[in-house]
Motif scaffolding. Structure first.
Motif, PDB file in Angstrom:
ATOM      1  N   ALA A   1      12.520   6.050   6.227  1.00 51.42           N
ATOM      2  CA  ALA A   1      11.711   5.477   5.772  1.00 51.42           C
ATOM      3  C   ALA A   1      11.241   6.755   4.670  1.00 51.42           C
ATOM      4  N   TYR A   2      11.515   7.813   5.657  1.00 47.99           N
ATOM      5  CA  TYR A   2      10.637   9.411   4.920  1.00 47.99           C
ATOM      6  C   TYR A   2      12.305   9.970   4.116  1.00 47.99           C
TER       7      TYR A   2
ATOM      8  N   GLU B   1       0.396  -1.288   0.156  1.00 49.04           N
ATOM      9  CA  GLU B   1      -0.082   0.064   0.362  1.00 49.04           C
ATOM     10  C   GLU B   1       1.057   1.278  -0.314  1.00 49.04           C
ATOM     11  N   PRO B   2       0.722   2.077  -1.209  1.00 48.59           N
ATOM     12  CA  PRO B   2       1.326   3.359  -1.227  1.00 48.59           C
ATOM     13  C   PRO B   2       1.131   4.241  -0.263  1.00 48.59           C
ATOM     14  N   ARG B   3       2.252   4.618   0.601  1.00 48.03           N
ATOM     15  CA  ARG B   3       1.496   5.303   2.113  1.00 48.03           C
ATOM     16  C   ARG B   3       1.953   7.094   1.909  1.00 48.03           C
ATOM     17  N   PRO B   4       1.497   8.566   1.735  1.00 49.02           N
ATOM     18  CA  PRO B   4       1.868   9.558   1.365  1.00 49.02           C
ATOM     19  C   PRO B   4       3.311   9.656   1.834  1.00 49.02           C
ATOM     20  N   ILE B   5       4.629  10.780   1.000  1.00 50.48           N
ATOM     21  CA  ILE B   5       5.281  10.698   1.686  1.00 50.48           C
ATOM     22  C   ILE B   5       5.438  11.503   2.868  1.00 50.48           C
ATOM     23  N   MET B   6       4.904  12.530   3.423  1.00 48.57           N
ATOM     24  CA  MET B   6       4.742  13.272   4.351  1.00 48.57           C
ATOM     25  C   MET B   6       3.841  12.358   5.952  1.00 48.57           C
ATOM     26  N   GLU B   7       3.535  11.177   5.211  1.00 50.14           N
ATOM     27  CA  GLU B   7       2.520   9.884   6.356  1.00 50.14           C
ATOM     28  C   GLU B   7       4.163   9.400   6.995  1.00 50.14           C
TER      29      GLU B   7
END
Length: 186
Positions: free
Chosen positions: A57-58, A46-52
């Motif tokens: 990981a960021y 599941e792709p996650r928005p980078i700001m999350e």
């Protein structure tokens, strides 16, 4: 009568479940339809928005995004820098720009996949690229205080809106009524 008996026998044979010794493949198996004898598709992460994302990981995602922006997006779509279309060499420090570009990159990955079909990249251009670039590089957008001419590199993060009155009121109430846990005395 004999024909009726043969038809009844054929209908019974067709209606009966296949024998385990010789199962017949589903006519839908070649389409890869789950539940119809086709293979189950592999589970996609599941792709996650980078700001999350946080921490390493960021940083890893930002590095990959920077590579895509520097090696693909800017050389092809990074039109001239002007007052009408500003840019920032330090765009990674603008959270909103990082969010926009990351979403654009995720859409790019999805639409360049063969499953997106022949029109996948057209859809990406029409629905994602044009809108994202317009939002990022608009004269009043997030980069408006940055470079508007390649001869004058500039970088300035504009302040965002202040917190709402409700948030400020909750903070004031919290500071006037501290709820510290104290150790019990014996």
């Amino acid at each position: 009568m004999e024909q009726s008996a043969q038809q009844a026998q054929r209908l019974d044979h067709l209606a009966s479940p296949p024998t385990p010794a010789s199962p017949s493949p589903s006519p839908f198996a070649s389409f890869g339809a789950p539940g119809f004898g086709g293979p189950m598709p592999p589970a996609q992460p599941e792709p996650r928005p980078i700001m999350e994302l946080e921490g390493e990981a960021y940083e890893d995602e930002l590095d990959a995004l920077s590579d895509w922006v520097d090696d693909y997006l800017l050389p092809i779509y990074g039109a001239e820098v002007t007052t009408a279309s500003p840019w920032c060499l330090q765009w990674q420090e603008h959270d909103d720009v990082v969010g926009w570009l990351h979403a654009l990159w995720l859409a790019y990955q999805q639409h360049r996949d063969p499953e997106a079909g022949l029109a996948g990249m057209f859809v990406w251009h029409r629905d994602f690229l044009t809108h994202a670039v317009a939002a990022i590089r608009t004269p009043g957008g997030p980069l408006s205080a940055c470079m508007t001419s390649p001869d004058r590199p500039a970088h300035r993060i504009l302040p965002g809106p202040p917190p709402s009155a409700r948030t400020e009121k909750a903070k004031a109430e919290e500071s006037s009524n501290p709820t510290e846990l104290s150790e019990p005395t014996s």
